[in-house]
Design an enzyme around this catalytic site. Structure first.
Site, PDB file in Angstrom:
ATOM      1  N   HIS A 109       8.966   3.845   0.090  1.00  0.00           N
ATOM      2  CA  HIS A 109       8.238   3.288   1.239  1.00  0.00           C
ATOM      3  C   HIS A 109       8.711   1.870   1.538  1.00  0.00           C
ATOM      4  O   HIS A 109       7.922   0.921   1.612  1.00  0.00           O
ATOM      5  CB  HIS A 109       6.725   3.291   0.972  1.00  0.00           C
ATOM      6  N   GLU A 112       1.669   9.325  -2.562  1.00  0.00           N
ATOM      7  CA  GLU A 112       2.373   8.158  -3.109  1.00  0.00           C
ATOM      8  C   GLU A 112       1.443   7.089  -3.666  1.00  0.00           C
ATOM      9  O   GLU A 112       1.855   6.262  -4.469  1.00  0.00           O
ATOM     10  CB  GLU A 112       3.275   7.532  -2.047  1.00  0.00           C
ATOM     11  N   ARG A 135       4.744   8.504   7.610  1.00  0.00           N
ATOM     12  CA  ARG A 135       3.688   8.721   6.636  1.00  0.00           C
ATOM     13  C   ARG A 135       3.927  10.040   5.920  1.00  0.00           C
ATOM     14  O   ARG A 135       4.280  11.041   6.541  1.00  0.00           O
ATOM     15  CB  ARG A 135       2.308   8.735   7.308  1.00  0.00           C
TER      16      ARG A 135
END
Length: 331
Positions: free
Chosen positions: A294, A262, A233
């Site tokens: 991601h 993000e 994360r």
């Protein structure tokens, strides 16, 4: 019942539609759930969301007012959901508690080796028929030290690979993993791990106590030539502090599959727009930094498991069952 699925990637859509076939109708949208898009869900009892959905109290209130009673998040992480607000509104919330840990662990190693061996720089050069080796020197991983922050299923998978490289293994976690111990891992305080590791990788959940786990002081404690990888994360790293350290010429390489701001950026094409996030814009300019979108979880195996679990979560909800994936039970 028809389910509305937000934030569905093109590769995911046929998989989601196939998995729900014979159970419920599903409508897939490529837009992400936030305060602007929440009204679209009016009339849908169940919605499925992605990890970058914004599920704060205001969005949940809009969903609840439109008749939504169940949220099936297609991820393990749920730090984007206000669970107390969901409980107050009488909403059921479920996540995917498990999917292939190898997808993320293998991608973390992909980032580590890409920055170590300057793969992106080399690829860019050879496209221009520049075959010089200047600036492409990396290091053997064999014999060096891997520091694993978080040794759950993903951290364990990363450790297995590190063991295969013949690395010294250091770990940090609230509980020791017996498998990692068998592989030769030594659990040490975070400060010692940071100071001694050539490669540091993050595999812990984002919670209030882990936010900026690597803050300015922690980053300064790392070796100047260390490699840092984050496929967990974005909020685990103080990105502004990381940029400051990179400006000082520190770190051999940094591989980031996640970024703390993000939401609203990742999974969307912003190539024709001015990026207002100065921190991210500066971060991607460093030659020793690789940022990806991601995607560590994004394998056929992992996505298939995520979708299957999501379907089960919806079926459990309609049948009144409760599984270990439920974060807020049906009231």
């Amino acid at each position: 019942m028809e389910i509305l699925a937000f934030g569905v990637q093109a590769d995911e859509k046929p998989l989601i539609e196939s998995a729900f076939a014979g159970h419920h109708e599903v409508r897939c949208l490529d837009v992400f759930l936030n305060e602007d898009t929440a009204p679209i869900a009016s009339g849908y009892e169940a919605v499925s969301t992605s990890v970058n959905a914004e599920l704060g109290a205001r969005v949940l209130e809009v969903l609840a007012a439109g008749g939504t009673r169940m949220i099936a998040q297609r991820s393990t992480g749920f730090n984007n959901i206000d669970l107390q607000a969901a409980e107050r509104l009488g909403m059921t919330v479920a996540r995917v508690s498990y999917y292939s840990p190898y997808s993320v662990a293998e991608f973390a190693w992909t980032l580590a080796m890409a920055v170590n061996r300057r793969v992106v720089r080399a690829s860019t050069r050879t496209r221009d028929f520049d075959f010089r080796l200047d600036g492409l020197m990396g290091r053997d991983m064999h014999g060096r030290t891997a520091g694993v922050l978080g040794t759950g299923k993903i951290g364990e998978a990363f450790t297995r690979i590190a063991h295969g490289f013949g690395m010294r293994l250091l770990g940090w976690d609230v509980a020791e993993n017996p498998v990692c111990l068998e592989l030769g891992m030594k659990y040490v305080p975070k400060e010692q791990l940071l100071a001694e590791s050539d490669l540091i990788t993050l595999h812990v959940p984002l919670m209030p106590e882990t936010t900026h786990l690597l803050d300015a002081d922690a980053l300064k404690a790392m070796r100047d030539d260390a490699i840092l990888v984050n496929s967990s994360r974005g909020g685990l790293i103080d990105t502004a502090a990381l940029v400051d350290e990179l400006r000082e010429g520190r770190f051999s390489g940094v591989g980031l599959d996640v970024y703390e701001a993000e939401a609203g950026l990742f999974y969307v094409d912003r190539s024709l727009e001015a990026i207002e996030d100065d921190t991210l814009a500066r971060l991607v300019t460093f030659p020793n930094v690789l940022v990806t979108s991601h995607q560590a979880y994004y394998t056929e195996d992992a996505v298939g498991q995520i979708i299957d679990a999501t379907v089960r979560n919806v079926l459990d909800y309609t049948a009144g069952r409760r599984s270990g994936n439920v974060l807020v039970p049906r009231s």
